[in-house]
Design an enzyme around this catalytic site. Sequence first.
Site, PDB file in Angstrom:
ATOM      1  N   LYS A   1      -8.476   1.802 -26.372  1.00  0.00           N
ATOM      2  CA  LYS A   1      -9.343   0.625 -26.252  1.00  0.00           C
ATOM      3  C   LYS A   1     -10.361   0.577 -27.387  1.00  0.00           C
ATOM      4  O   LYS A   1     -10.571  -0.481 -28.013  1.00  0.00           O
ATOM      5  CB  LYS A   1     -10.073   0.630 -24.904  1.00  0.00           C
ATOM      6  CG  LYS A   1     -10.915  -0.633 -24.677  1.00  0.00           C
ATOM      7  CD  LYS A   1     -11.620  -0.597 -23.336  1.00  0.00           C
ATOM      8  CE  LYS A   1     -12.805   0.340 -23.366  1.00  0.00           C
ATOM      9  NZ  LYS A   1     -13.624   0.287 -22.134  1.00  0.00           N
TER      10      LYS A   1
ATOM     11  N   ASP B   1     -10.589  -3.941 -21.240  1.00  0.00           N
ATOM     12  CA  ASP B   1     -11.615  -3.278 -20.431  1.00  0.00           C
ATOM     13  C   ASP B   1     -11.491  -3.771 -18.997  1.00  0.00           C
ATOM     14  O   ASP B   1     -10.526  -4.456 -18.638  1.00  0.00           O
ATOM     15  CB  ASP B   1     -13.011  -3.539 -21.010  1.00  0.00           C
ATOM     16  CG  ASP B   1     -13.439  -4.992 -20.875  1.00  0.00           C
ATOM     17  OD1 ASP B   1     -12.598  -5.850 -20.498  1.00  0.00           O
ATOM     18  OD2 ASP B   1     -14.624  -5.276 -21.132  1.00  0.00           O
TER      19      ASP B   1
END
Length: 216
Positions: free
Chosen positions: A120, A138
Site C-alpha cells: 500500500k 486502505d
Amino acid sequence: MKRESIEPFFATLQAANPQPVTELEYTSVFELLAAVLLSAQATDVGVNKATRRLFPVAGTPQAMLALGLERLEGYIRTIGLYRTKARNLMETCRLLVERHGGRVPRTREELEALPGVGRKTANVVLNVAFGEPTMAVDTHIFRVSNRTGLAPGKNPLEVELELIRRVPPAYAVNAHHWLILHGRYVCVARTPRCWECAVARWCDYQPKTPPSGAGR
C-alpha cells in the site's frame, strides 16, 4: 456495480474534485515516503501534526540519520506504534543513502524492500510522486469498493486488482484519491451519508440511508 455505471460514477467524482491530492503534507518525495510510512494505523491529521515539526529539521534521509533514533521518537511520539515506525524509518533512511544515493527509488520492488514499506505504501508513492495508475487500498477504499459494488474483494489485494481491471484508464491515476476522500467524508463506515452522495444512483448499496440517518 454495472460496468456502464463506472464511467458516470468517476466522471461525477472528477467533476466535484478535478485535481484530488493526498491530505498528507510533504514537500519532497522523501517526505511523502516518510509520511506514508508513519500513517499506517494512524490518521493523516495526526501524522501532519508530527511532521510539521519533524520535516523542517529532518527533511532528507541524511538529516534523519543525523537526528538519531531517540530524537526521532520524540518527534513522532503522538503517532501510534511510533517506536516500530521510528526504527523502520531510520533503517529505510540508511538503505536510501547506501543503496540509492539518498533518493527514493521508482520501482515497486525497490520500494517494498525498504523496512516498513508494504504494497500500500509503495502504491501511494508510485501514484502520488511518480504519477503511476496504482491503487493504494486502505480501509476507506476497501469499504467503498465493496459497498458500492465497484470492485468487490475479500482482501485489499483482491480489491486492488479488481480496481485496476474495472477503473477506466482516464480516471486511473486519480481514482484512489477520489475513493479515499469519498470513504472518509461521505461513504463513512457506520452510516453512509447516502442522502448527500453525488454518486448514489450508481451504487449497489441498499437500502440507501435517508437524511434522518444523520442523527443515528
